[in-house]
Design an enzyme around this catalytic site. Structure first.
Site, short mmCIF file in Angstrom:
data_model
loop_
_atom_site.label_atom_id
_atom_site.label_comp_id
_atom_site.label_asym_id
_atom_site.label_seq_id
_atom_site.Cartn_x
_atom_site.Cartn_y
_atom_site.Cartn_z
CG ASP A 23 -0.09 39.62 -37.86
OD1 ASP A 23 -1.00 40.04 -38.60
OD2 ASP A 23 0.02 38.43 -37.50
CG ASP A 32 6.14 41.25 -38.86
OD1 ASP A 32 5.74 40.07 -38.90
OD2 ASP A 32 5.69 42.11 -38.07
CB SER A 38 2.29 41.83 -31.31
OG SER A 38 2.36 41.31 -32.61
MG MG Z 1 4.63 41.57 -36.23
#
Ligand code: MG
Length: 243
Positions: free
Chosen positions: A9, A7, A169
């Site tokens: 971010d 991933d 998030s």
């Molecule tokens: Mg992320």
């Protein structure tokens, strides 16, 4: 063969979105013989920026499992997909134009703000993206990101239209009927034609859970819990486990 899905971010990238801090980590993975697959909600244009910075030549998964981009000639066999420039693309998600049209109809009712009805300045304020990366985030092909809403309930309306609203998030990502795990599985099957595959994944958010389900070993950066994944403090801790 070792394949790792990463991933971006809050996993490889920090608050400032700079590729620099993860450079050494990526180099260590290369030395350890990993095929390194970015699997993120970011667009193709954004991921190409990071792939250049990290000198990655592997396939990559864009917009939360919506499409798998495979550099032409990467696999020593024919891969079926749509040709886009020098990539073969396996499309699993929905077209951006349809997603935006549906959001445009719901926008005033729910007070929705997303790329398609925001200015570059607004996107900078919502995301904290550096100015030079904002245009890359606008190059959307398969998904939208909802930054703000005035009331809930829009998720249900999106689902009634065959779309999925996935919480990342901070924001809500709107995609077709796909996820990061479906896209990873496509690649795991292709790699399996070359030999036995050992698969790994690292992420930090709920949108990474489907990815954790399809790999052999999963790791979460931060404090979120998943029954199959091991919690690590930072991406660099992975080197102690797999290096
Ligand atoms: Mg992320």
């Amino acid at each position: 063969m070792k394949v790792v899905f990463l991933d971006l971010d809050k996993t490889l990238l920090g608050e400032d979105y700079s590729p620099e801090p993860a450079k050494r980590f990526i180099d260590s993975l290369k030395k350890a013989g990993f095929e390194i697959i970015l699997n993120s909600s970011k667009t193709r244009a954004e991921q190409e920026y990071y792939r250049r910075a990290w000198k990655l030549r592997e396939p990559f998964v864009v917009e939360n499992g919506s499409a798998v981009f495979i550099p032409e000639g990467y696999f020593p066999f024919e891969v079926e997909g749509v040709r886009k420039g020098d990539h073969i693309v396996i499309e699993l998600g929905e077209r951006y134009e349809r997603i935006k049209a549906i959001l445009d109809e719901l926008a005033s009712k729910y007070g929705l703000k997303y790329y398609g009805n925001s200015t570059p300045e607004e996107v900078r304020a919502f995301t904290g993206l550096p100015a030079e990366l904002v245009p890359l985030a606008f190059e959307r092909e398969y998904s939208e990101t909802i930054f703000k809403w005035s009331r809930g309930g829009f998720e249900r309306e999106l689902e009634a239209n065959g779309l999925r609203a996935v919480r990342g998030s901070r924001f809500v990502n709107v995609i077709g009927d796909t996820d990061k795990g479906k896209a990873a599985l496509v690649l795991i099957r292709l790699y399996s034609r070359l030999g036995k595959v050992e698969s790994y994944a690292v992420g930090d958010g709920e949108n990474d859970f489907p990815l954790f389900e399809v790999v052999d070993r999963a790791f979460i950066v931060g404090s979120l819990r998943h029954p199959k994944a091991i919690n690590i403090g930072s991406i660099n801790d992975l080197l102690g486990v797999v290096g």
